[in-house]
Write a protein that holds these residues in place. Structure first.
Motif, PDB file in Angstrom:
ATOM      1  N   SER A 192      50.052  -1.626  15.980  1.00 48.33           N
ATOM      2  CA  SER A 192      48.192  -1.597  15.519  1.00 48.33           C
ATOM      3  C   SER A 192      47.228  -2.095  16.599  1.00 48.33           C
ATOM      4  O   SER A 192      46.560  -2.299  16.579  1.00 48.33           O
ATOM      5  N   LEU A 211      46.603  -0.684  20.061  1.00 50.22           N
ATOM      6  CA  LEU A 211      45.678   0.205  19.406  1.00 50.22           C
ATOM      7  C   LEU A 211      44.529  -0.742  19.502  1.00 50.22           C
ATOM      8  O   LEU A 211      43.199  -0.827  20.455  1.00 50.22           O
ATOM      9  N   ASP A 212      44.525  -2.098  18.395  1.00 52.97           N
ATOM     10  CA  ASP A 212      43.253  -2.600  18.739  1.00 52.97           C
ATOM     11  C   ASP A 212      42.829  -2.963  20.602  1.00 52.97           C
ATOM     12  O   ASP A 212      41.498  -3.496  20.223  1.00 52.97           O
ATOM     13  N   LYS A 249      41.033  -0.086  21.729  1.00 59.81           N
ATOM     14  CA  LYS A 249      39.758  -0.172  21.337  1.00 59.81           C
ATOM     15  C   LYS A 249      38.473  -0.781  22.152  1.00 59.81           C
ATOM     16  O   LYS A 249      37.833  -0.993  22.388  1.00 59.81           O
ATOM     17  N   CYS A 255      43.791   5.479  14.929  1.00 59.47           N
ATOM     18  CA  CYS A 255      43.548   4.278  13.629  1.00 59.47           C
ATOM     19  C   CYS A 255      43.909   5.030  12.198  1.00 59.47           C
ATOM     20  O   CYS A 255      43.914   4.278  11.969  1.00 59.47           O
ATOM     21  N   ASP A 312      46.742   3.648   9.602  1.00 57.86           N
ATOM     22  CA  ASP A 312      46.521   3.095   8.464  1.00 57.86           C
ATOM     23  C   ASP A 312      47.485   3.926   7.626  1.00 57.86           C
ATOM     24  O   ASP A 312      47.899   3.671   6.335  1.00 57.86           O
TER      25      ASP A 312
END
Length: 108
Positions: free
Chosen positions: A10, A13-14, A17, A41, A45
């Protein structure tokens, strides 16, 4: 361990982004990349929710196994006591009525 791996992914991935947002302001990022990151994303989730459900299910299963172990130990003890009583109640080859009555009183 799975939760830790998801947390690390995560964060990655952030970062992706943020990198895309920074690059997007300097030069237009391809729309396909933006869509792919959005898909990732959503998948992340979904996986996090599934892991939470799995964790709850595993917790429930663990509690049921603990209850089973406790009940099994109790039944095992009762069975052992039962066999002991049966063994003690076996009359001898030449048991008289008086001897059996005396043994019944002793057991009571």
């Amino acid at each position: 361990e799975l939760e830790n791996q998801l947390t690390a992914k995560s964060k990655t991935l952030d970062e992706l982004k943020q990198s895309l947002a920074l690059n997007g302001s300097a030069e237009q990022a391809p729309e396909a990349q933006s869509l792919r990151i959005a898909e990732l994303c959503e998948m992340m989730d979904s996986i996090v929710k599934q892991v939470a459900q799995l964790k709850a299910s595993m917790q429930s299963t663990l509690e049921q196994w603990r209850a089973y172990d406790e009940i099994y130990a109790e039944v095992s003890l009762m069975t052992t006591r039962y066999f002991y009583c049966i063994d003690q109640c076996k009359p001898g080859e030449e048991a008289s009525l008086e001897a059996l009555k005396k043994q019944v009183k002793t057991l009571q």
